[in-house]
Design an enzyme around this catalytic site. Structure first.
Site, PDB file in Angstrom:
ATOM      1  N   ARG A   1       0.829  -1.231   0.000  1.00 44.05           N
ATOM      2  CA  ARG A   1       0.000   0.000   0.000  1.00 44.05           C
ATOM      3  C   ARG A   1       0.851   1.264   0.000  1.00 44.05           C
ATOM      4  NH1 ARG A   1      -2.804  -3.212   3.625  1.00 44.05           N
ATOM      5  NH2 ARG A   1      -4.656  -4.117   2.655  1.00 44.05           N
TER       6      ARG A   1
ATOM      7  N   LYS B   1       3.085  11.541 -10.792  1.00 44.74           N
ATOM      8  CA  LYS B   1       2.203  10.674 -11.581  1.00 44.74           C
ATOM      9  C   LYS B   1       2.930   9.361 -11.848  1.00 44.74           C
ATOM     10  CE  LYS B   1      -0.878  13.692 -14.229  1.00 44.74           C
ATOM     11  NZ  LYS B   1      -1.211  14.202 -15.573  1.00 44.74           N
TER      12      LYS B   1
ATOM     13  N   GLU C   1       8.974  18.324 -24.629  1.00 46.40           N
ATOM     14  CA  GLU C   1       8.379  18.619 -23.312  1.00 46.40           C
ATOM     15  C   GLU C   1       8.977  19.895 -22.719  1.00 46.40           C
ATOM     16  OE1 GLU C   1       5.793  17.194 -22.071  1.00 46.40           O
ATOM     17  OE2 GLU C   1       5.687  15.185 -22.969  1.00 46.40           O
TER      18      GLU C   1
ATOM     19  N   LYS D   1       7.136  23.401 -13.687  1.00 45.46           N
ATOM     20  CA  LYS D   1       6.301  22.235 -13.389  1.00 45.46           C
ATOM     21  C   LYS D   1       6.042  22.128 -11.883  1.00 45.46           C
ATOM     22  CE  LYS D   1       4.972  17.661 -14.156  1.00 45.46           C
ATOM     23  NZ  LYS D   1       5.066  16.417 -14.846  1.00 45.46           N
TER      24      LYS D   1
ATOM     25  N   GLU E   1      -4.530  17.348 -10.394  1.00 46.02           N
ATOM     26  CA  GLU E   1      -5.058  17.757 -11.690  1.00 46.02           C
ATOM     27  C   GLU E   1      -6.549  18.088 -11.680  1.00 46.02           C
ATOM     28  OE1 GLU E   1      -3.072  15.811 -14.936  1.00 46.02           O
ATOM     29  OE2 GLU E   1      -4.810  16.101 -16.218  1.00 46.02           O
TER      30      GLU E   1
ATOM     31  N   ARG F   1      -3.197  22.029 -13.454  1.00 46.97           N
ATOM     32  CA  ARG F   1      -2.231  21.028 -13.942  1.00 46.97           C
ATOM     33  C   ARG F   1      -2.574  20.556 -15.350  1.00 46.97           C
ATOM     34  NH1 ARG F   1       0.690  16.069 -10.623  1.00 46.97           N
ATOM     35  NH2 ARG F   1       1.933  15.356 -12.397  1.00 46.97           N
TER      36      ARG F   1
ATOM     37  N   ASN G   1      -0.969  19.437 -20.252  1.00 43.43           N
ATOM     38  CA  ASN G   1      -1.374  18.556 -21.360  1.00 43.43           C
ATOM     39  C   ASN G   1      -1.359  19.280 -22.702  1.00 43.43           C
ATOM     40  OD1 ASN G   1      -1.818  16.466 -19.547  1.00 43.43           O
ATOM     41  ND2 ASN G   1      -3.900  17.197 -19.121  1.00 43.43           N
TER      42      ASN G   1
ATOM     43  N   HIS H   1      -0.998  17.390 -25.872  1.00 44.94           N
ATOM     44  CA  HIS H   1      -1.105  15.958 -25.569  1.00 44.94           C
ATOM     45  C   HIS H   1      -2.430  15.336 -26.012  1.00 44.94           C
ATOM     46  CE1 HIS H   1       2.543  16.631 -23.369  1.00 44.94           C
ATOM     47  NE2 HIS H   1       2.594  15.389 -22.951  1.00 44.94           N
TER      48      HIS H   1
ATOM     49  N   HIS I   1      -1.522  12.252 -27.976  1.00 43.41           N
ATOM     50  CA  HIS I   1      -1.785  10.865 -27.526  1.00 43.41           C
ATOM     51  C   HIS I   1      -2.586  10.103 -28.578  1.00 43.41           C
ATOM     52  CE1 HIS I   1      -1.121  11.385 -22.907  1.00 43.41           C
ATOM     53  NE2 HIS I   1      -0.010  11.104 -23.557  1.00 43.41           N
TER      54      HIS I   1
ATOM     55  N   HIS J   1       6.687   9.658 -28.378  1.00 45.41           N
ATOM     56  CA  HIS J   1       5.833  10.556 -27.590  1.00 45.41           C
ATOM     57  C   HIS J   1       6.155  12.020 -27.905  1.00 45.41           C
ATOM     58  CE1 HIS J   1       3.322  11.903 -24.353  1.00 45.41           C
ATOM     59  NE2 HIS J   1       4.320  12.584 -23.827  1.00 45.41           N
TER      60      HIS J   1
HETATM   61  N1  GLY Z   1       3.060  15.106 -17.691  1.00 46.79           N
HETATM   62  C1  GLY Z   1       1.984  15.892 -17.301  1.00 46.79           C
HETATM   63  C2  GLY Z   1       1.770  15.944 -15.830  1.00 46.79           C
HETATM   64  O1  GLY Z   1       2.623  15.534 -15.067  1.00 46.79           O
HETATM   65  O2  GLY Z   1       0.742  16.384 -15.386  1.00 46.79           O
END
Ligand code: GLY
Length: 375
Positions: free
Chosen positions: A122, A144, A186, A242, A252, A256, A260, A263, A267, A282
């Protein structure tokens, strides 16, 4: 070129996460690893090329030969089957609740290692040592973690920030040109979202960027790359942008989403290209996504035209694509509707630029508008 380590502190979901950037960043590992020896999940790509340096990093935390699992990186390692394999190995290692997993490698290996850390017992400790530009400026920051499943990118994941993110630009000396380009996409994205001055500096450096990155041999390192530009400053500034965003909106809920940029389309094109070939990386997919949304916004009069022109010029200087053969509209629509960032209440929101440093995170775009900018 600056040599003092840059430190950026974040509190994410009540946990402290520190980004350390500099030539000896790895030697700070000991500060993030408590008593029990850590276990290491190591990207194959760095295992042989940087062996003496990895040894020093391990020694610095008092555990010269930690249990180490070497994985070949890239998107292919982010599977539930691979995660299951990692769990089997963690059981063999006897990693307990107070243990720490150290992930060393590119974004994909860090996503997988982070996901294992988030779920094993956990949640155990996690420290990340990003070794690619993309991982340094994006994937390693903000907690993430994810694996791919059900034919989709990253639908299974959780938020589990690394307590320490130790970024040493020295690892980039062996990074292949194609991976540099992915990271640059990025880096450009982050500059466009939150540091227009960095964007302008990069735009001015186009001749140098072109010489370094627009050439062939995508799978070879780039000679002389580290001494040619102030990467530490650029990486540090992108990391600050960031960090600022994820500190304000860790899970998010709103802000946040600006990360994107490029993206949503990216994507979709990436997934379609992997089915129908030739596959886009990517970074390539995100570059096309950014070029298209800047053009859409400029055409609507929502974003100054020079900003869109500069975005396209900068991406091209880095050897990144700015358009792509149009996919079948129905397939594109299907992929866009499957985007995991879509919510049942709000539908799919696009990140649309209002200019450099200003993003609209509730943009609406019709598929026809996208197709107009694809070949
Ligand atoms: N790569 C986008 C984020 O970390 O929200």
């Amino acid at each position: 070129m600056s040599t003092r380590p840059i430190r950026i502190g974040m509190t994410l979901g009540g946990r402290s996460s520190t980004f350390v950037l500099g030539p000896l960043a790895g030697l700070e590992l000991g500060a993030f690893v408590p008593h029990p020896p850590p276990v290491v999940i190591l990207d194959q790509a760095v295992a042989s090329g940087h062996a003496p340096w990895l040894e020093q990093i391990h020694q610095s935390c008092g555990h010269p030969s930690p249990r180490t699992l070497i994985l070949s990186g890239g998107e292919g390692c982010k599977t539930l089957a691979k995660l299951e394999e990692v769990y089997g190995w963690l059981a063999e290692c006897g990693l307990r609740r107070d243990g720490v997993i150290v992930g060393i490698g590119g974004g994909a290996v860090l996503d997988l290692a982070g996901m294992a850390a988030a779920t094993w017992c956990r949640g155990v400790g996690f420290v990340s040592v990003p070794t690619t530009l993309l991982a340094m400026v994006d994937a390693s920051i903000g907690g993430k973690t994810a694996v791919n499943a059900a034919g989709l990118k990253n639908p299974v994941g959780c938020f589990h920030p690394a307590s320490g993110i130790l970024a040493d630009p020295g690892f980039l000396s062996s990074l292949p040109r194609g991976a540099w380009r992915d990271g640059l996409a990025e880096l450009i994205k982050t500059a466009a979202i939150g540091d227009p001055e960095l964007f302008r500096e990069m735009h001015e450096a186009r001749p140098r960027l072109f010489t370094l990155f627009a050439g062939p041999d995508a799978d070879r390192p780039v000679p002389g790359v580290l001494g040619s530009l102030d990467w530490t400053s650029w990486i540090g500034r992108a990391a600050s942008v960031k960090a600022r965003i994820v500190t304000r909106d860790f899970q998010e809920g709103g802000l946040r989403r600006s990360l994107n940029l490029g993206h949503t389309l990216g994507h979709a094109l990436e997934a379609i290209s992997h089915r129908n070939g030739p596959p886009l990386s990517h970074g390539q997919a995100v570059a096309i996504g950014m070029a298209v949304v800047f053009r859409v916004a400029a055409q609507r009069g929502d974003c100054p035209l020079p900003a869109a022109v500069q975005m396209v010029e900068l991406l091209e200087a880095c050897g990144l694509p700015v358009s792509h053969p149009a996919p079948d509209p129905a397939e594109l629509e299907r992929m866009l509707q499957g985007d995991k960032k879509q919510t049942s209440r709000q539908g799919l929101n696009w990140v649309l630029p209002r200019g450099l440093g200003q993003m609209n995170i509730f943009g609406q775009v019709r598929t026809e508008e996208i197709l107009r900018w694809l070949d």
